[in-house]
Design a protein around this motif. Structure first.
Motif, mmCIF file in Angstrom:
data_model
loop_
_atom_site.group_PDB
_atom_site.id
_atom_site.type_symbol
_atom_site.label_atom_id
_atom_site.label_comp_id
_atom_site.label_asym_id
_atom_site.label_seq_id
_atom_site.Cartn_x
_atom_site.Cartn_y
_atom_site.Cartn_z
ATOM 1 N N ARG A 22 40.478 41.197 33.124
ATOM 2 C CA ARG A 22 41.195 40.915 34.391
ATOM 3 C C ARG A 22 40.265 40.597 35.564
ATOM 4 O O ARG A 22 40.677 39.561 36.151
ATOM 5 C CB ARG A 22 42.026 42.080 34.824
ATOM 6 C CG ARG A 22 43.481 41.952 34.620
ATOM 7 C CD ARG A 22 44.306 42.759 35.391
ATOM 8 N NE ARG A 22 43.841 44.068 35.291
ATOM 9 C CZ ARG A 22 44.577 44.931 34.617
ATOM 10 N NH1 ARG A 22 45.717 44.824 34.003
ATOM 11 N NH2 ARG A 22 44.171 46.346 34.483
ATOM 12 N N ILE A 23 39.140 41.214 35.600
ATOM 13 C CA ILE A 23 38.092 41.128 36.674
ATOM 14 C C ILE A 23 37.545 39.816 36.735
ATOM 15 O O ILE A 23 37.605 38.989 37.699
ATOM 16 C CB ILE A 23 37.151 42.079 36.970
ATOM 17 C CG1 ILE A 23 37.790 43.508 36.994
ATOM 18 C CG2 ILE A 23 36.196 42.073 37.900
ATOM 19 C CD1 ILE A 23 36.975 44.560 36.944
ATOM 20 N N THR A 38 38.383 36.869 35.377
ATOM 21 C CA THR A 38 39.317 35.899 35.113
ATOM 22 C C THR A 38 39.507 35.593 36.700
ATOM 23 O O THR A 38 39.868 36.312 37.458
ATOM 24 C CB THR A 38 40.671 36.117 34.669
ATOM 25 O OG1 THR A 38 40.645 36.767 33.409
ATOM 26 C CG2 THR A 38 41.623 34.793 34.569
ATOM 27 N N PRO A 39 39.402 34.014 36.920
ATOM 28 C CA PRO A 39 39.161 33.692 38.287
ATOM 29 C C PRO A 39 40.614 33.896 38.936
ATOM 30 O O PRO A 39 41.563 33.646 38.225
ATOM 31 C CB PRO A 39 38.816 32.462 38.245
ATOM 32 C CG PRO A 39 38.748 31.937 37.030
ATOM 33 C CD PRO A 39 38.864 32.955 36.109
ATOM 34 N N LYS A 40 40.632 34.002 40.387
ATOM 35 C CA LYS A 40 41.811 34.302 41.009
ATOM 36 C C LYS A 40 42.422 32.863 41.251
ATOM 37 O O LYS A 40 43.568 32.756 41.626
ATOM 38 C CB LYS A 40 41.579 35.365 42.470
ATOM 39 C CG LYS A 40 42.149 36.496 42.345
ATOM 40 C CD LYS A 40 42.179 37.121 43.572
ATOM 41 C CE LYS A 40 40.939 36.945 44.390
ATOM 42 N NZ LYS A 40 40.818 38.352 45.341
#
Lengths: 249, 623
Positions: free
Chosen positions: B394-395, B397-399
């Motif tokens: 999750r961290i 993975t780009p926003k």
């Protein structure tokens, strides 16, 4: 080990031949039965997946379909909402009703990988778009839609997609025609920029549409339709129609 | 008084709420920037409604077994002691009433009011007790930074880490644990007298360079400084920002040697016409475009983990824990998670993840697993491993989209060049990787222009000139000793004139503590408003990555004159080929800044640029 095999062989030879035939037939029949069952069951998947950007109204729509009202409201989802139920509006109907398996996948970009878990079982995809706040998010929505449209599973199984323009009850919401044209334009641009890149950048496996022509949703091999709805007020008749077409063939 | 208390499911449905309507959308902000960013172990979250109309503090509690989140919202200027207590009590009571399909819990109102009264009463008693106990030591505590809003009365290990940093900031270095209660008691006393004092204390808190760096809320606050700057940020220990008069830039003198009169050794037009450099026709495809072949070796459970777990759980007995793992009825307690988490943290640290980040991550995973029921046939370690893997995915993975080519096309349509600024500390590989990015863009038929804004280091302009000649692209340079901000500005205008699509701006390397250099950088960025601020960091860096990124972001925000300061938008990770599997720097940098890794430099030739393969990084980190 070999002694065992020898013993088993002797024991088999000792049995009367009819029993062996019966045992064999039962085994074959069981396998055939299970095989048929699985093949038949696979084509009747009743899963519908709700996807869309964060804030487009998927969770509200989920609860509207399930309970007929969004209760106290929703916040950004951190996990998917999964439920198998009969659509709320159909509860009054008599007769045997087919329950629908509805999955609401969070739209936050960090949780995108979760979508891949649910797509293999999908019979249909509803792509929810916020028609109120559409233009600032147009590019992001188009990118997400492009990703969905070019996934291998969607293309191979020709899973139908319904683009739902949510929040249509608001006065300043855009019409579904406008949204459709904008999305087609954006996807057209994405097509050229993504296909100019070679293999590593294409996270999707297929290219869309007819090269050389402006992209339009009718170029897709699977059926893509556009509709509008309002999750908050409950005008979701087109959504329910889409679901009914898929779940009860 | 509490503004609102909300109970909602992890899937997003609000089950129960009590209170007034809130301005802005603090809950969504909390979820997006804190809980989904794996900062759920933080003490509190601060939210500023847009247009500055309200400032809230949010606290939360999880019920991981039922998948519920309890959030309490109150005004930031209040220091309510009883919130954590109340959240825990509400969680207990609600889990009794909760049923999976039920969606309205109106009867909980009464229970809640009761709980609230009890919690307030308890807090009052505690406060009176503490006041009596610490009255002699009360004066002189005013200088304590506003610890109240960060976990009032809570004893957290993160507080201990923070206090260490506070010492370095010159505050009275007392252990935070003992301070919390007393400072709260004291501040509650002075509350009726002077609200302003609290604000000033907050000002100190905001101003102090906080190096427990996970306050993404602060990062966002920095983004929306605006009006806040004047009242809270003003009274801080920030150095005087406004220079009284503009002094001409002097040479930097490191020791007492006499300064050189002329530093610009570039021969004028003479060597422009040389051509012994080989023009790089085509070195082949940049690795950005090659599919990375990920070897799919089996991700089997390592049985060494069981060994790690055994010494820790001896007290429970091997047989009973085995039985519980089979039957799956064990409820995870913090003590169960601790050995597994410690093993994971050590493993992360051997992979070169910064220590604070590993700690924060483990705490966040612990918060999300506490109280959960173990599935059948699963060990504690495997549950923890899965949760940590998800968190890492999750961290990383780009926003937001990292499709640069698309952005370049969009800027082209608008008729302006796409400007990328490369920033970083000394020697990380900015110029080299700038050339690699230029090569990659050239391969996609994009017109690139280089801008030599490193006007300090000897040979920097020549270096870029050589690259430009080899790649056959225009370069804008003004020699040395010029103001980089102005050079960049002129470069962009030149790019507009000669129809370049992308301008790559090279800057001088600078340490994050160097105030005048950071100010110059901030001026460059704010004057030219680039489309992408790329922080170049090397993969070899260890714990310093955290410091670098925080200070860069902070200085960029503090020293900008505009309310919406530009912060770091992306990370370029260099020297990736020199680390074998110690890939932790990527994780530290992404966690601290929230910016995605856009490129990875993995060699020293033009084609050695690739994208970050998130799955392989996660696999390597947890191997």
């Amino acid at each position: 080990m070999e002694k065992w095999i020898h013993q088993i062989e002797e024991w088999i030879h000792q049995q009367p031949i009819e029993q062996l035939y019966v045992a064999f037939a039962v085994l074959v029949f069981t396998f055939v039965f299970f095989g048929l069952f699985r093949i038949l069951r696979r084509s009747k998947s009743n899963t519908i997946v709700l996807v869309g950007l964060s804030g487009s109204g998927k969770t509200v729509l989920f609860y509207q379909l399930r309970d007929g009202s969004p209760h106290l409201g929703t916040v950004t989802s951190m996990e998917p909402n999964d439920g198998t139920f009969v659509l709320h509006s159909e509860l009054e109907k008599k007769g045997k009703l087919n329950p629908v398996h509805l999955i609401d996948v969070p739209g936050h970009s960090r949780l995108r990988p979760k979508l891949d878990e649910f797509l293999p079982h999908a019979a249909g995809v509803i792509f929810v778009v916020d028609s109120l706040d559409f233009l600032p998010n147009c590019r992001a929505a188009a990118e997400y839609l492009y990703d969905v449209l070019t996934k291998a599973i969607i293309v191979k199984r020709r899973i139908p997609i319904l683009i739902l323009c949510n929040k249509a009850d608001k006065v300043t919401a855009h019409s579904k025609e406008f949204i459709r044209k904008q999305l087609e334009k954006e996807i057209d641009k994405l097509r050229t920029s993504r296909s100019a890149i070679s293999t590593a950048d294409i996270t999707s496996d297929y290219t869309l549409g007819v090269p050389g022509e402006a992209f339009s949703f009718s170029h897709c091999q699977n059926k893509v339709t556009v509709a509008d709805a309002s999750g908050l007020t409950g005008e979701i008749s087109q959504v329910e129609q889409f679901i009914r077409e898929l779940v009860r063939p | 008084m509490l503004e609102q208390l909300l109970i909602f499911t992890r899937g997003g449905l609000i089950l129960w709420e009590l209170g007034n309507a809130l301005k802005g959308s603090p809950i969504d902000a909390l979820i997006r920037s804190c809980l989904l960013e794996e900062r759920s172990a933080d003490a509190a979250f601060h939210y500023d409604a847009p247009a500055g109309c309200a400032a809230y503090t949010l606290k939360w509690a999880f019920d991981n077994d039922l998948g519920l989140v309890f959030v309490a919202v109150y005004q930031r200027i209040l220091h309510l002691l009883y919130v954590d207590d109340l959240l825990a009590a509400a969680r207990r009571e609600f889990s009794r009433v909760y049923e999976p399909k039920r969606t309205s819990y109106d009867d909980f109102d009464e229970t809640f009011r009761q709980l609230q009264k009890e919690a307030e009463a308890r807090a009052e008693e505690m406060r009176r007790f503490k006041q009596a106990g610490r009255a002699p030591a009360a004066p002189g505590k005013k200088q304590v930074p506003g610890a109240a809003s960060r976990g009032s009365g809570k004893q957290r290990s993160s507080g201990g880490g923070g206090s260490g940093k506070d010492e370095s900031d010159g505050y009275p270095g007392k252990g935070r644990r003992s301070e919390n209660g007393s400072s709260n008691g004291h501040e509650n006393e002075i509350k009726p007298n002077s609200r302003a004092q609290n604000v000033v204390v907050h000002g100190k808190e905001n101003g102090a360079p906080r190096v427990d760096a996970f306050d993404v809320s602060k990062l966002q606050k920095l983004r929306s400084k605006g009006a806040k700057k004047t009242d809270t940020g003003g009274g801080g220990c920030k150095a005087a920002k406004a220079e009284p008069k503009k002094i001409a830039k002097k040479n930097r003198v490191w020791d007492d040697s006499p300064s050189e009169s002329r530093l610009d050794f570039t021969d004028p037009v003479a060597d422009r016409g040389e051509g012994p450099e080989v023009v790089v026709a085509d070195q082949g495809e940049s690795m950005m475009d090659k599919e990375e072949i990920v070897s799919s070796d089996s991700e089997g459970e390592e049985d060494e983990e069981v060994g790690n777990e055994k010494p820790g759980t001896k007290k429970k007995g091997w047989f009973s824990s085995m039985l519980q793992s089979i039957s799956g009825n064990a409820v995870l307690e913090k003590s169960d998670l601790r050995p597994a988490l410690k093993a994971l943290k050590d493993r992360l640290m051997t992979k070169n993840v910064a220590e604070e980040i590993a700690e924060k991550l483990c705490e966040s995973v612990a918060t999300s697993l506490e109280g959960k029921k173990l599935g059948s046939f699963t060990r504690v370690s495997s549950t923890v491993q899965t949760a940590m893997e998800e968190a890492l995915l999750r961290i990383l993975t780009p926003k937001r989209s990292i499709d640069i080519l698309r952005d370049v096309h969009a800027a082209k349509e608008q008729g302006r060049p796409y400007v990328v600024v490369f920033v970083g500390v000394n020697g990380v590989g900015k110029s080299t990787n700038l050339a690699k990015v230029a090569y990659w863009l050239l391969q996609h038929k994009i017109n690139v222009m280089l801008a030599a804004c490193d006007t300090f280091r000897s040979g920097a302009v020549e270096q870029l000139r050589t690259h430009a000649r080899r790649l056959q692209i225009p370069i804008f340079e003004k020699g040395y000793e010029k103001d980089p901000a102005i050079v960049a500005n002129e470069a962009i205008q030149e790019a507009k004139r000669n129809n370049s699509d992308v301008v790559l701006v090279d800057t001088a390397g600078r340490m994050q503590d160097n105030e005048p250099l950071m100010r110059a950088l901030s001026k460059l960025i704010n004057l030219n408003n680039p489309d992408l601020v790329l922080f170049v960091g090397e993969a070899l860096v260890g714990n310093d990555a955290v410091d670098q990124l925080t200070k860069f972001n902070q200085k960029l925000a503090d020293l900008s004159m505009v309310p919406n300061a530009r912060l770091i938008d992306g990370i370029l990770l260099t020297k990736f080929d020199t680390i074998d599997d110690k890939v932790g720097a990527a994780l530290s940098m992404v966690y601290v800044s929230g910016a995605p890794v856009m490129f990875v430099g993995c060699g020293q030739s033009y084609t050695d640029l690739k994208k970050l393969n998130i799955k392989s990084i996660v696999k390597t980190l947890l191997k």
